[in-house]
Write an enzyme that holds these catalytic residues in place. Sequence first.
Site, PDB file in Angstrom:
ATOM      1  N   HIS A 197      66.183  46.014  58.628  1.00  0.00           N
ATOM      2  CA  HIS A 197      66.041  45.050  57.519  1.00  0.00           C
ATOM      3  C   HIS A 197      65.864  45.798  56.213  1.00  0.00           C
ATOM      4  CE1 HIS A 197      61.814  45.717  58.684  1.00  0.00           C
ATOM      5  NE2 HIS A 197      61.375  45.067  57.614  1.00  0.00           N
TER       6      HIS A 197
ATOM      7  N   HIS B  86      63.482  46.010  53.851  1.00  0.00           N
ATOM      8  CA  HIS B  86      62.223  46.460  53.239  1.00  0.00           C
ATOM      9  C   HIS B  86      62.220  47.977  53.005  1.00  0.00           C
ATOM     10  CE1 HIS B  86      59.782  42.687  54.642  1.00  0.00           C
ATOM     11  NE2 HIS B  86      60.404  42.488  53.499  1.00  0.00           N
TER      12      HIS B  86
ATOM     13  N   ASP C 146      60.107  50.266  53.396  1.00  0.00           N
ATOM     14  CA  ASP C 146      59.593  51.148  54.453  1.00  0.00           C
ATOM     15  C   ASP C 146      60.537  51.187  55.662  1.00  0.00           C
ATOM     16  OD1 ASP C 146      58.705  48.436  54.970  1.00  0.00           O
ATOM     17  OD2 ASP C 146      57.380  49.235  56.519  1.00  0.00           O
ATOM     18  N   HIS C 147      61.747  50.595  55.505  1.00  0.00           N
ATOM     19  CA  HIS C 147      62.753  50.641  56.572  1.00  0.00           C
ATOM     20  C   HIS C 147      64.099  51.163  56.077  1.00  0.00           C
ATOM     21  CE1 HIS C 147      60.205  48.549  59.518  1.00  0.00           C
ATOM     22  NE2 HIS C 147      59.611  48.171  58.399  1.00  0.00           N
TER      23      HIS C 147
ATOM     24  N   HIS D 272      61.093  37.632  59.839  1.00  0.00           N
ATOM     25  CA  HIS D 272      60.301  38.514  58.955  1.00  0.00           C
ATOM     26  C   HIS D 272      61.055  38.641  57.627  1.00  0.00           C
ATOM     27  CE1 HIS D 272      57.857  41.990  57.810  1.00  0.00           C
ATOM     28  NE2 HIS D 272      58.955  42.698  57.667  1.00  0.00           N
TER      29      HIS D 272
ATOM     30  N   ASP E  34      60.449  45.104  62.518  1.00  0.00           N
ATOM     31  CA  ASP E  34      59.211  44.347  62.260  1.00  0.00           C
ATOM     32  C   ASP E  34      59.272  42.947  62.867  1.00  0.00           C
ATOM     33  OD1 ASP E  34      58.324  46.541  60.861  1.00  0.00           O
ATOM     34  OD2 ASP E  34      58.368  45.587  58.887  1.00  0.00           O
TER      35      ASP E  34
ATOM     36  N   HIS F 199      55.799  49.717  63.598  1.00  0.00           N
ATOM     37  CA  HIS F 199      54.466  49.984  63.031  1.00  0.00           C
ATOM     38  C   HIS F 199      53.410  50.142  64.119  1.00  0.00           C
ATOM     39  CE1 HIS F 199      55.248  49.142  58.708  1.00  0.00           C
ATOM     40  NE2 HIS F 199      56.165  48.317  59.178  1.00  0.00           N
TER      41      HIS F 199
END
Length: 253
Positions: free
Chosen positions: A56, A58, A60-61, A113, A132, A170
């Site tokens: 996805h 985000h 942090d991805h 998400h 996530d 995570h």
Amino acid sequence: MTVEIRQFPCLSDNYGFLVRDVASGKVACIDTPDADAVLAALDEAGWSLDLILNTHWHPDHAGGNAKLKETTGAVSIGPVEVERLTPLDRKVTGGDQVELGATVFQVIDTGGHTLGHVSFYSAADGVAFVGDTLFALGCGRLFEGTAEQMWASLSRLANLPGETTVYCAHEYTASNARFALSVDQDPAVAARAAAVFAARERGEATVPTTIELERATNPFLRAPLLAAALGRSGLSDHEAFGAVRAAKDEFKG
Ligand code: ZN
Ligand code: FE
């Protein structure tokens, strides 16, 4: 096994993953939380990167995509929403397939998400990279999608073979376990929570997990059973999921 997998912690609580198709030597990373951490893991393994698979958009991805493409020349593949952050070489949606040498990943729609979130599943290897969507004892927050969409996504994952190894993005499991204990009196949940707290005390990862373990103990997959305990009987399955998700959002544990 026809793939080799390396998991490494990065940022504050993310995991990065490298997957190597043994037959061809081709290597993919699942998400790019931190380009330097991915490069260091590649270096340590002595591998070179061929593919970036994003779950996805985000940061942090997908935040490391640009630097990794620049330094390795890897091809980036993910849901179109990633282009909010960084251009992709190939856009995929649920039902598509991605090949890494002889390894075939099925792309599973796991929106909720984020709207376009996808997971990557190799049936031959019994491994799923779920970003996530599904966490050990938890699930992702509903930042963009509805409870109905997320419930459908979680159900797609829950219907994979029980022995499937699930790589979540995570390390949230101790916090998830505290919430699970607050809504579920099942002895299997208590036993798992105790094991999780002990593992974290020792500094060990609680990822990966398995579909079977999540079906048995994850409060979000068990939501239809737990709704009554939350005083919410008569809800549809996705409404029950929504009620458990809302309870977790407010949980101070
Ligand atoms: Zn995310
Ligand atoms: Fe994340």
